[in-house]
Design a protein around this motif. Structure first.
Motif, PDB file in Angstrom:
ATOM      1  N   MET A 163      27.841  51.691  33.594  1.00  0.00           N
ATOM      2  CA  MET A 163      27.771  52.101  34.984  1.00  0.00           C
ATOM      3  C   MET A 163      29.188  52.304  35.492  1.00  0.00           C
ATOM      4  O   MET A 163      30.035  51.428  35.407  1.00  0.00           O
ATOM      5  N   ILE A 179      35.572  49.924  33.454  1.00  0.00           N
ATOM      6  CA  ILE A 179      34.215  50.262  33.007  1.00  0.00           C
ATOM      7  C   ILE A 179      33.869  49.479  31.732  1.00  0.00           C
ATOM      8  O   ILE A 179      34.454  49.703  30.658  1.00  0.00           O
ATOM      9  N   THR A 239      36.861  46.765  28.398  1.00  0.00           N
ATOM     10  CA  THR A 239      36.901  47.135  29.823  1.00  0.00           C
ATOM     11  C   THR A 239      37.836  48.342  29.934  1.00  0.00           C
ATOM     12  O   THR A 239      39.038  48.208  29.726  1.00  0.00           O
ATOM     13  N   GLU A 262      29.879  43.134  39.467  1.00  0.00           N
ATOM     14  CA  GLU A 262      28.534  43.389  40.046  1.00  0.00           C
ATOM     15  C   GLU A 262      28.512  43.050  41.529  1.00  0.00           C
ATOM     16  O   GLU A 262      27.498  42.589  42.054  1.00  0.00           O
ATOM     17  N   GLY A 263      29.609  43.276  42.219  1.00  0.00           N
ATOM     18  CA  GLY A 263      29.721  42.896  43.628  1.00  0.00           C
ATOM     19  C   GLY A 263      30.218  41.466  43.683  1.00  0.00           C
ATOM     20  O   GLY A 263      29.563  40.557  43.153  1.00  0.00           O
ATOM     21  N   LEU A 313      31.234  52.992  38.574  1.00  0.00           N
ATOM     22  CA  LEU A 313      31.348  53.024  40.031  1.00  0.00           C
ATOM     23  C   LEU A 313      32.810  52.936  40.459  1.00  0.00           C
ATOM     24  O   LEU A 313      33.302  53.750  41.231  1.00  0.00           O
ATOM     25  N   LYS A 333      42.752  41.152  29.668  1.00  0.00           N
ATOM     26  CA  LYS A 333      42.231  40.329  30.748  1.00  0.00           C
ATOM     27  C   LYS A 333      42.114  38.845  30.399  1.00  0.00           C
ATOM     28  O   LYS A 333      42.325  38.454  29.263  1.00  0.00           O
TER      29      LYS A 333
HETATM   30  C1  FAD Z   1      36.132  42.692  33.511  1.00  0.00           C
HETATM   31  C2  FAD Z   1      35.587  43.606  34.563  1.00  0.00           C
HETATM   32  C3  FAD Z   1      34.482  44.392  34.270  1.00  0.00           C
HETATM   33  C4  FAD Z   1      33.978  45.279  35.227  1.00  0.00           C
HETATM   34  N1  FAD Z   1      32.954  46.134  34.895  1.00  0.00           N
HETATM   35  C5  FAD Z   1      32.645  47.146  35.741  1.00  0.00           C
HETATM   36  C6  FAD Z   1      31.743  48.191  35.337  1.00  0.00           C
HETATM   37  O1  FAD Z   1      31.175  48.166  34.242  1.00  0.00           O
HETATM   38  N2  FAD Z   1      31.533  49.219  36.202  1.00  0.00           N
HETATM   39  C7  FAD Z   1      32.137  49.288  37.409  1.00  0.00           C
HETATM   40  O2  FAD Z   1      31.913  50.250  38.126  1.00  0.00           O
HETATM   41  N3  FAD Z   1      32.976  48.300  37.841  1.00  0.00           N
HETATM   42  C8  FAD Z   1      33.247  47.246  37.027  1.00  0.00           C
HETATM   43  N4  FAD Z   1      34.116  46.267  37.427  1.00  0.00           N
HETATM   44  C9  FAD Z   1      34.670  46.320  38.749  1.00  0.00           C
HETATM   45  C10 FAD Z   1      34.132  45.227  39.664  1.00  0.00           C
HETATM   46  O3  FAD Z   1      32.775  45.453  39.942  1.00  0.00           O
HETATM   47  C11 FAD Z   1      35.021  45.204  40.925  1.00  0.00           C
HETATM   48  O4  FAD Z   1      36.272  44.660  40.500  1.00  0.00           O
HETATM   49  C12 FAD Z   1      34.437  44.409  42.053  1.00  0.00           C
HETATM   50  O5  FAD Z   1      33.293  45.064  42.536  1.00  0.00           O
HETATM   51  C13 FAD Z   1      35.411  44.218  43.218  1.00  0.00           C
HETATM   52  O6  FAD Z   1      36.103  45.388  43.529  1.00  0.00           O
HETATM   53  P1  FAD Z   1      37.694  45.352  43.620  1.00  0.00           P
HETATM   54  O7  FAD Z   1      38.216  44.764  42.365  1.00  0.00           O
HETATM   55  O8  FAD Z   1      38.196  46.694  43.987  1.00  0.00           O
HETATM   56  O9  FAD Z   1      38.010  44.321  44.791  1.00  0.00           O
HETATM   57  P2  FAD Z   1      38.048  44.652  46.373  1.00  0.00           P
HETATM   58  O10 FAD Z   1      36.884  45.456  46.749  1.00  0.00           O
HETATM   59  O11 FAD Z   1      39.393  45.173  46.696  1.00  0.00           O
HETATM   60  O12 FAD Z   1      37.875  43.196  46.979  1.00  0.00           O
HETATM   61  C14 FAD Z   1      38.946  42.239  47.044  1.00  0.00           C
HETATM   62  C15 FAD Z   1      38.468  40.994  47.793  1.00  0.00           C
HETATM   63  O13 FAD Z   1      38.114  41.334  49.129  1.00  0.00           O
HETATM   64  C16 FAD Z   1      36.764  41.034  49.415  1.00  0.00           C
HETATM   65  N5  FAD Z   1      36.186  42.117  50.208  1.00  0.00           N
HETATM   66  C17 FAD Z   1      36.220  43.438  49.944  1.00  0.00           C
HETATM   67  N6  FAD Z   1      35.604  44.131  50.898  1.00  0.00           N
HETATM   68  C18 FAD Z   1      35.137  43.239  51.789  1.00  0.00           C
HETATM   69  C19 FAD Z   1      34.385  43.327  52.995  1.00  0.00           C
HETATM   70  N7  FAD Z   1      33.952  44.488  53.461  1.00  0.00           N
HETATM   71  N8  FAD Z   1      34.101  42.177  53.640  1.00  0.00           N
HETATM   72  C20 FAD Z   1      34.511  40.983  53.158  1.00  0.00           C
HETATM   73  N9  FAD Z   1      35.211  40.844  52.043  1.00  0.00           N
HETATM   74  C21 FAD Z   1      35.525  41.950  51.355  1.00  0.00           C
HETATM   75  C22 FAD Z   1      36.081  40.889  48.064  1.00  0.00           C
HETATM   76  O14 FAD Z   1      34.981  39.990  48.115  1.00  0.00           O
HETATM   77  C23 FAD Z   1      37.206  40.366  47.190  1.00  0.00           C
HETATM   78  O15 FAD Z   1      37.291  38.971  47.283  1.00  0.00           O
HETATM   79  C24 FAD Z   1      34.586  45.341  36.507  1.00  0.00           C
HETATM   80  C25 FAD Z   1      35.681  44.515  36.799  1.00  0.00           C
HETATM   81  C26 FAD Z   1      36.188  43.679  35.850  1.00  0.00           C
HETATM   82  C27 FAD Z   1      37.406  42.852  36.178  1.00  0.00           C
END
Ligand code: FAD
Length: 591
Positions: free
Chosen positions: A163, A198, A265, A441-442, A165, A257
């Protein structure tokens, strides 16, 4: 080296004694071929395979990691052969529709095999799990032709899924993604953009990789209402399902990581890759949520699986390690010291982890039952009620189980003292590997906002009231011998009711209040749900307490939960009542 035995007795207790799953299946034609004997055999074989084949690759996979060379990614030694065996064993399609080559087992079964898989090797687990999630999104939103072409290949493990995103500037806030989809005359789209993080974006385990990608059409509305979902295969597929030319999607690099090092990843570059719309234009996020809801329960199982394997190793260590003497006097006169297990604080750590694990296993089964009913319930009304329940409990299943799972790994590591910090024992790997489950996953903070905001405040607490009715109906059945459970559960229901009332009142006056309360509310709710689960388990255990020590231990562990862990709900309630001012009063410059 860490040891692990799948907790099959506990699993069977929850499935067949607490939820009487075999009776549920017997009354639903969707599961007419599933019975206890079949499920017992599935669990035995699944446990054997994972313990013997998948678990031994956990440590070596962590040490070796993945490797990128040009546009190829290599998984750690042994992953390829194990994945083939896993696929040939039919494990990927265990819960999938029989129409497309799956085996049609209910979620109430696959939730148990998920726990075992994640306990044995979370990095390895992600490769099949992402494929299953992708297949689920296709199964609900793609055309019949696409399903016929792709689903059997995913369920058989010939192909994997992803997935896509996240982008460098867009994680939680998917409304601001930049990936574009240009419509073509033949009905397909050309996808351009960069996706990061990803999982399984590129690897050597399967002949093709089916990417599900979020992107925006040129005329799409701004924000999350303008996101569409596309299917973008690594190799383009002819009408008979044969992979042909390489599509314009390539891995850019892989991340280095903290944990799950055996999971690749990837940064993925889409340079005009050919893709096909899944579902409706601009409704991609909703379609993707199908996959994400599935994955979220699955992430919860990552938390529980890790917590279980960490517990088993900590308990074994505490039995063997001799250190200090019991406050009750010398226990092992022939030894220079008594085992760690004599110390109340070591017992506190072990019992805290175990009481949470057993509640989590029961709760996962409770959510799985609702998932099965939401899909296969016999009437529209059953499906609707179950869907509401799934919506309410999915963020708790993801965030509460992974928060408690990570804490449990740290606590189990603590049982080892300094040895827990040393690689040899494997405890530090459990901690590192489990940390990610709180993030992807959020994030768990975002799950908490989903629960408090969308699932509770938005419907003015209606779903919580329905749940409280269910909890209170159980009081009447908690008679003599279950007083600790009856009074604890009664208090828990009252605290949840009050917390929900405070949440709703605050929301009407203060725009920040719901988010300020969200994490405390989610943990409070999770603990109440665990008290509910312990009460259900205790009722069964009491009825059989003369049969077997297993049941008497259950009752005693339930007492531990109700008396030592449940009281956390009172401090969570106080934190919620404190409101957002305690945080929002600081000027930005303070930070
Ligand atoms: C090992 C690994 C595997 C992953 N696999 C996938 C994958 O297969 N596919 C994919 O698409 N993504 C993947 N991800 C991405 C992952 O889903 C995101 O890292 C995660 O959703 C958070 O996004 P971000 O890192 O940009 O953090 P941000 O969105 O920048 O968030 C940073 C902090 O701020 C908080 N925050 C953000 N917005 C708000 C808000 N509106 N209100 C309150 N708090 C908020 C968050 O809770 C967090 O604590 C992966 C990440 C890792 C590290």
């Amino acid at each position: 080296m860490p040891v692990y035995k799948a907790p099959l007795r506990d699993m069977r207790f929850v499935a067949f004694e607490v939820f009487q799953a075999d009776k549920l299946w017997a009354s639903n034609p969707a599961f007419s071929e599933i019975d206890r004997e079949v499920v017992d055999a599935v669990l035995e074989e699944n446990a054997r395979f994972n313990e013997e084949v998948v678990m031994p690759l956990n440590r070596s996979g962590d040490e070796e990691g993945c490797r990128v060379d040009g546009d190829k990614v290599f998984t750690p030694n042994g992953f390829q052969a194990a994945f083939r065996q896993y696929a040939e064993g039919g494990w990927i399609g265990l819960g999938a529709e029989t129409d497309y080559g799956g085996q049609g087992f209910p979620k109430m079964v696959t939730v148990m095999t998920d726990e075992i898989l994640y306990a044995c090797n979370p990095s390895f687990a992600l490769y099949p799990q992402l494929g299953i999630g992708a297949a689920l999104a296709l199964s609900q939103h793609a055309s019949k032709e696409v399903k016929e072409l792709y689903l059997p290949k995913i369920y058989s493990g010939e192909w994997c899924g992803t997935m896509c995103l996240t982008e460098p500037h867009a994680g939680t806030d998917l409304g601001i993604i930049r990936s574009r989809a240009e419509p073509q005359a033949d009905g397909s789209y050309l996808i351009t953009g960069t996706k990061i993080f990803i999982t399984g974006g590129e690897h050597d385990l399967a002949g093709n990789i089916v990417h599900l990608v979020l992107a925006k059409l040129p005329d799409a509305p701004a924000g999350s209402k303008g996101i569409s979902l596309f299917l973008v295969p690594k190799f383009l597929v002819d009408k008979d399902g044969n992979p042909g030319a390489r599509n314009a999607v390539k891995v850019g690099s892989i991340e280095h990581k903290m944990g799950i090092k055996g999971s690749a990843t990837c940064v993925m570059n889409f340079d005009g890759a050919q893709g096909w719309l899944v579902g409706k234009v601009n409704e991609g996020l909703a379609a993707m949520f199908v996959m994400m809801n599935y994955e979220r329960l699955s992430m919860g199982m990552q938390g529980l699986g890790a917590s279980e394997v960490a517990y088993q190793n900590a308990a074994a260590y505490a039995r063997d390690r001799l250190q200090g003497r019991s406050a009750r006097g010398v226990q092992q006169k022939d030894k220079m010291a008594d085992p760690l297990l004599v110390h109340p604080d070591v017992r506190r750590m072990l019992l805290t982890v175990r009481a949470n694990n057993e509640a989590a296993r029961c709760f996962a089964m409770y959510v799985s039952k609702a998932l099965d009913e939401s899909r296969y319930g016999m009437t529209e009304e059953i499906r609707r009620v179950a869907s509401d329940k799934v919506a309410l409990f999915t963020p708790i299943a993801k965030a509460f189980l992974t928060d408690r799972g990570f804490d449990a790994c740290v606590m189990a590591q603590q049982v080892f003292g300094g040895h827990g910090y040393i690689r040899e024992w494997g405890m530090e790997q459990f901690v590192r590997d489990t940390r990610i489950a709180q993030i992807y996953e959020g994030t768990n903070g975002v799950q908490a906002m989903d629960l408090a905001g969308r699932k509770v405040v938005r419907n003015q607490g209606a779903s919580v009231r329905i749940y409280l009715e269910e909890v209170r109906a159980l009081f009447a059945e908690l008679g003599a011998g279950l007083e600790v459970f009856a009074s604890g559960l009664k208090h828990a229901a009252n605290v949840l009711e009050e917390a929900t009332r405070v949440l709703l009142e605050q929301a009407a006056q203060d725009v920040d209040s719901t988010n300020a309360a969200a994490v405390d509310y989610l943990h409070l709710f999770g603990l109440v749900a665990y008290a509910h689960m312990w009460s259900m388990m205790a009722r069964v255990a009491l009825a059989h307490q003369d049969d077997d020590l297993f049941y008497r231990n259950k009752l005693q562990l339930g007492h531990y939960f109700m008396q030592r862990l449940l009281p956390e709900i009172d401090s969570r309630l106080q934190a919620i009542k404190a409101g957002s001012q305690t945080m929002m009063a600081f000027a930005e410059g303070y930070f």
